[in-house]
Design an enzyme around this catalytic site. Structure first.
Site, PDB file in Angstrom:
ATOM      1  N   LYS A 158       0.655  -1.157  -0.072  1.00  0.00           N
ATOM      2  CA  LYS A 158       0.250  -0.132  -0.107  1.00  0.00           C
ATOM      3  C   LYS A 158       0.760   1.368   0.056  1.00  0.00           C
ATOM      4  O   LYS A 158       1.896   1.268   0.807  1.00  0.00           O
ATOM      5  CB  LYS A 158      -0.993  -0.084   1.265  1.00  0.00           C
ATOM      6  CG  LYS A 158      -1.954  -0.902   1.219  1.00  0.00           C
ATOM      7  CD  LYS A 158      -2.920  -1.042   2.691  1.00  0.00           C
ATOM      8  CE  LYS A 158      -3.873  -1.863   2.383  1.00  0.00           C
ATOM      9  NZ  LYS A 158      -4.990  -1.813   3.336  1.00  0.00           N
ATOM     10  N   GLY A 165      -8.255   3.262  -1.666  1.00  0.00           N
ATOM     11  CA  GLY A 165      -8.075   2.129  -2.553  1.00  0.00           C
ATOM     12  C   GLY A 165      -7.065   2.398  -3.814  1.00  0.00           C
ATOM     13  O   GLY A 165      -6.892   1.606  -4.572  1.00  0.00           O
ATOM     14  N   HIS A 208     -16.272  -4.007   4.772  1.00  0.00           N
ATOM     15  CA  HIS A 208     -15.710  -2.796   5.143  1.00  0.00           C
ATOM     16  C   HIS A 208     -16.825  -2.263   6.397  1.00  0.00           C
ATOM     17  O   HIS A 208     -17.843  -1.967   5.932  1.00  0.00           O
ATOM     18  CB  HIS A 208     -15.670  -1.812   3.806  1.00  0.00           C
ATOM     19  CG  HIS A 208     -15.049  -0.428   4.425  1.00  0.00           C
ATOM     20  ND1 HIS A 208     -15.147   0.231   3.259  1.00  0.00           N
ATOM     21  CD2 HIS A 208     -14.474  -0.029   5.282  1.00  0.00           C
ATOM     22  CE1 HIS A 208     -14.559   1.554   3.921  1.00  0.00           C
ATOM     23  NE2 HIS A 208     -14.242   1.235   5.187  1.00  0.00           N
ATOM     24  N   HIS A 235     -14.197   1.053  -5.126  1.00  0.00           N
ATOM     25  CA  HIS A 235     -13.853   1.876  -3.910  1.00  0.00           C
ATOM     26  C   HIS A 235     -15.128   3.076  -4.170  1.00  0.00           C
ATOM     27  O   HIS A 235     -14.621   3.995  -3.369  1.00  0.00           O
ATOM     28  CB  HIS A 235     -12.339   2.336  -4.087  1.00  0.00           C
ATOM     29  CG  HIS A 235     -11.467   1.225  -4.009  1.00  0.00           C
ATOM     30  ND1 HIS A 235     -11.400   0.364  -3.183  1.00  0.00           N
ATOM     31  CD2 HIS A 235     -10.578   0.814  -5.027  1.00  0.00           C
ATOM     32  CE1 HIS A 235     -10.295  -0.485  -3.467  1.00  0.00           C
ATOM     33  NE2 HIS A 235     -10.050  -0.297  -4.669  1.00  0.00           N
ATOM     34  N   ASN A 290     -10.601   8.438   8.239  1.00  0.00           N
ATOM     35  CA  ASN A 290     -10.938   9.706   7.510  1.00  0.00           C
ATOM     36  C   ASN A 290     -11.125  10.693   8.428  1.00  0.00           C
ATOM     37  O   ASN A 290     -12.077  10.589   9.144  1.00  0.00           O
ATOM     38  CB  ASN A 290     -12.117   9.056   6.654  1.00  0.00           C
ATOM     39  CG  ASN A 290     -11.740   7.980   5.652  1.00  0.00           C
ATOM     40  OD1 ASN A 290     -10.820   7.955   5.157  1.00  0.00           O
ATOM     41  ND2 ASN A 290     -12.671   6.859   5.848  1.00  0.00           N
ATOM     42  N   ARG A 292     -12.710  13.637   8.554  1.00  0.00           N
ATOM     43  CA  ARG A 292     -13.396  14.683   7.843  1.00  0.00           C
ATOM     44  C   ARG A 292     -14.990  14.144   8.132  1.00  0.00           C
ATOM     45  O   ARG A 292     -15.154  12.923   8.344  1.00  0.00           O
ATOM     46  CB  ARG A 292     -13.302  14.615   6.072  1.00  0.00           C
ATOM     47  CG  ARG A 292     -13.526  13.124   5.796  1.00  0.00           C
ATOM     48  CD  ARG A 292     -13.772  13.151   4.082  1.00  0.00           C
ATOM     49  NE  ARG A 292     -14.029  11.798   3.537  1.00  0.00           N
ATOM     50  CZ  ARG A 292     -13.140  10.880   3.464  1.00  0.00           C
ATOM     51  NH1 ARG A 292     -11.907  10.968   3.408  1.00  0.00           N
ATOM     52  NH2 ARG A 292     -13.613   9.548   2.921  1.00  0.00           N
ATOM     53  N   VAL A 295     -19.589  11.018   3.298  1.00  0.00           N
ATOM     54  CA  VAL A 295     -20.931  11.197   2.439  1.00  0.00           C
ATOM     55  C   VAL A 295     -22.057  10.394   3.462  1.00  0.00           C
ATOM     56  O   VAL A 295     -22.976  10.864   3.364  1.00  0.00           O
ATOM     57  CB  VAL A 295     -20.457  10.301   1.176  1.00  0.00           C
ATOM     58  CG1 VAL A 295     -21.930  10.303   0.680  1.00  0.00           C
ATOM     59  CG2 VAL A 295     -19.486  11.278   0.498  1.00  0.00           C
TER      60      VAL A 295
HETATM   61  C1  MV4 Z   1      -7.079  -4.172   2.306  1.00  0.00           C
HETATM   62  C2  MV4 Z   1      -7.800  -5.266   1.467  1.00  0.00           C
HETATM   63  C3  MV4 Z   1      -7.523  -6.341   2.108  1.00  0.00           C
HETATM   64  N1  MV4 Z   1      -6.346  -6.676   2.844  1.00  0.00           N
HETATM   65  N2  MV4 Z   1      -6.211  -4.243   3.046  1.00  0.00           N
HETATM   66  C4  MV4 Z   1      -9.098  -0.671  -0.113  1.00  0.00           C
HETATM   67  C5  MV4 Z   1      -9.471   0.715   0.325  1.00  0.00           C
HETATM   68  C6  MV4 Z   1      -8.441   0.885   1.184  1.00  0.00           C
HETATM   69  N3  MV4 Z   1      -8.880   2.041   2.234  1.00  0.00           N
HETATM   70  C7  MV4 Z   1      -8.034  -0.269   1.767  1.00  0.00           C
HETATM   71  N4  MV4 Z   1      -8.577  -1.175   0.836  1.00  0.00           N
HETATM   72  C8  MV4 Z   1      -8.251  -2.651   1.057  1.00  0.00           C
HETATM   73  N5  MV4 Z   1      -7.393  -2.785   1.897  1.00  0.00           N
HETATM   74  C9  MV4 Z   1      -5.683  -5.571   3.381  1.00  0.00           C
HETATM   75  N6  MV4 Z   1      -4.623  -5.986   4.071  1.00  0.00           N
HETATM   76  C10 MV4 Z   1      -8.798  -5.021   0.864  1.00  0.00           C
HETATM   77  C11 MV4 Z   1      -9.047  -3.717   0.467  1.00  0.00           C
HETATM   78  C12 MV4 Z   1     -10.315  -3.482  -0.412  1.00  0.00           C
HETATM   79  C13 MV4 Z   1     -11.433  -2.605   0.076  1.00  0.00           C
HETATM   80  C14 MV4 Z   1     -11.428  -2.202   1.386  1.00  0.00           C
HETATM   81  C15 MV4 Z   1     -12.616  -1.490   1.814  1.00  0.00           C
HETATM   82  C16 MV4 Z   1     -13.735  -1.365   0.888  1.00  0.00           C
HETATM   83  C17 MV4 Z   1     -13.570  -1.928  -0.373  1.00  0.00           C
HETATM   84  C18 MV4 Z   1     -12.513  -2.581  -0.523  1.00  0.00           C
HETATM   85  C19 MV4 Z   1     -12.375  -3.075  -2.030  1.00  0.00           C
HETATM   86  C20 MV4 Z   1     -11.407  -3.709  -2.631  1.00  0.00           C
HETATM   87  C21 MV4 Z   1     -10.367  -3.879  -1.294  1.00  0.00           C
END
Ligand code: MV4
Length: 454
Positions: A158, A165, A208, A235, A290, A292, A295
């Protein structure tokens, strides 16, 4: 209390902030781009200043333009809404230098939350569960391989300055790690001007779930429970609800307590959201903060009765949570938000244009946050959010049924909207049984080619 607030935003959130100011007896200043001359936030604010051309880089994102508007109108504070300058620590600093209160966390806290690995380290240190991974950013491929070997594949790379995302890569084996790391660093450097990458254990198809916080400037913190935001595509969230149908009262109480302690410790102020991933076993892991208003804040308002935007303003004016919150916060019923976007419901392509016909639903348990009107235009320059439908009921089932009833009476003619997609989701038996995760839309409703306008 503030006499006058400038709203550095547009659309439904600008109107939402105007509502809170009216409820508090505070005068408002709207700022607008040339594309937004005929917008409702311009009409309903006490004053309005044009800050530049349609492109947001030269209007809503242009700090000197926004600050000039604040100076000539002599405001006491600026509410940034979401997006645009809302998590820009430099902007918050410029506000302070001009004697204008930025309605949000301090610049230092905002800056730390923007560096994802720093936010993660602070949360871990403060007792919030995080995923196994690097403690800080990665310094070499060797270090990455060593950590990945320890935590096991798959892992996710990341960008430290990413979020939402952007700038993420899943790595399935040691062989592909060094090249993936190099590519991730190059991409992050180009996209965010910061090449830093960190690594953590990858959770496939997580839920999430995010917790809403309010913190005053006297060290008091309250957690207003959680929202389930798993229904999203690329996302972009489509449906959010509160509370999460899978968070038990015990888990909720434990997380609220941990977050209260952690956010006191880091000196967080104003409103904030803490994002978590939930694995199939029901464990929650911190991912980001976040700093802030979001939405989807109205679903939390529906189940708690707390006006979050009014709370932000009161906190920024120095009020104590104990002055305006009725505690303990009660969790009342269930709320669902459908984001109505100007987009093709099957292909998801953007669909800006003129709204030729409109009916906004009402009735018991229904709230619509929007800035659209008949003959109004959705410009192509900004996000595609047309309206938020928030339905509240005693149970999740009642909230879903009221949402379906309201969607049936929700008419937007002249552009494509996500209304047909929302109806399909709410009627789906997996959704109704709360069998949802972040891969739900991709799995069940992949993009197709056709649909009818209006
Ligand atoms: C992740 C994950 C799986 N494992 N981290 C995407 C948005 C960002 N805020 C973090 N995200 C993700 N992190 C780990 N270690 C999968 C995602 C992710 C995701 C997270 C939240 C909402 C939608 C998503 C869609 C795809 C991947």
């Amino acid at each position: 209390m503030f006499q006058k607030i400038l709203i550095a935003n547009r659309g439904e959130i600008a109107l939402r902030i105007i509502c809170a100011c009216k409820d508090l007896g505070i005068k408002t200043v709207a700022v607008y781009s040339e594309a937004d001359r005929n917008s409702l936030h311009v009409r309903f604010a006490d004053e309005a200043v044009c800050i530049g051309p349609a492109k947001s880089a030269r209007s809503y994102l242009d700090i000197p333009s926004v600050m000039s508007a604040a100076e000539i109108t002599n405001v006491n504070a600026i509410h940034p809404g979401y997006g645009f300058l809302s998590e820009n620590a430099d902007f918050a600093e410029v506000c302070a230098a001009h004697g204008v209160k930025f309605i949000g966390p301090s610049p230092n806290v905002t800056r730390m939350m923007g560096l994802k690995q720093k936010a993660r380290a602070a949360m871990k240190e403060a007792g919030v569960p995080t995923l196994p991974g690097s403690i800080d950013v990665l310094h070499s491929a060797e270090e990455a391989l060593e950590i990945a070997n320890e935590i096991g594949y798959p892992v996710i790379l990341k960008a430290a300055a990413g979020g939402g995302g952007r700038g993420m890569r899943v790595v399935h084996s040691a062989e592909e790690l060094p090249t993936q790391l190099l590519q991730a660093q190059t991409e992050a450097g180009a996209a965010f001007s910061v090449p830093d990458i960190y690594v953590e254990k990858y959770i496939p198809n997580p839920r999430h779930i995010e917790f809403q916080l309010l913190a005053d400037e006297h060290g008091d913190v309250e957690v207003l429970f959680e929202r389930e935001c798993s229904i999203q595509r690329r996302h972009q969230k489509l449906i959010e609800e509160a509370p999460s149908p899978v968070v038990t009262p015990e888990l909720r109480a434990e997380m609220c307590e941990r977050l209260k302690v952690a956010f006191k410790k880091i000196g967080y102020t104003n409103a904030g959201t803490v994002e978590f991933l939930m694995d199939p076993e029901g464990n929650l892991f911190f991912i980001e903060v976040n700093a802030r208003i979001q939405v989807e804040h109205p679903v939390t308002e529906a189940i708690t009765g707390v006006d979050l935007v009014k709370s932000q303003i009161l906190i920024a004016a120095g009020a104590r949570l104990s002055d305006f919150l009725i505690r303990p916060i009660q969790l009342n019923g269930h709320a669902i938000e459908c984001r109505i976007n100007a987009e093709h419901p099957e292909t998801f392509a953007p669909s800006p244009g003129r709204i030729t016909g409109l009916n906004l639903p009402g009735g018991i348990g229904v709230r619509v946050d929007t800035a659209v009107y008949t003959d109004g235009v959705i410009p192509p320059y900004y996000d595609s959010l047309v309206a938020k439908l928030i339905c509240h009921g005693a149970t999740r089932e009642e909230a879903i049924d009221r949402s379906l009833r309201a969607l049936d009476m929700f008419v937007v003619e002249g552009i494509y909207t996500s209304i047909p997609l929302q109806k399909r989701i709410l009627a789906d038996e997996d959704f109704r049984a709360a069998r949802i995760d972040t891969n739900y839309i991709a799995r069940k409703m992949p993009p197709k080619a056709t649909a009818a306008k209006g």
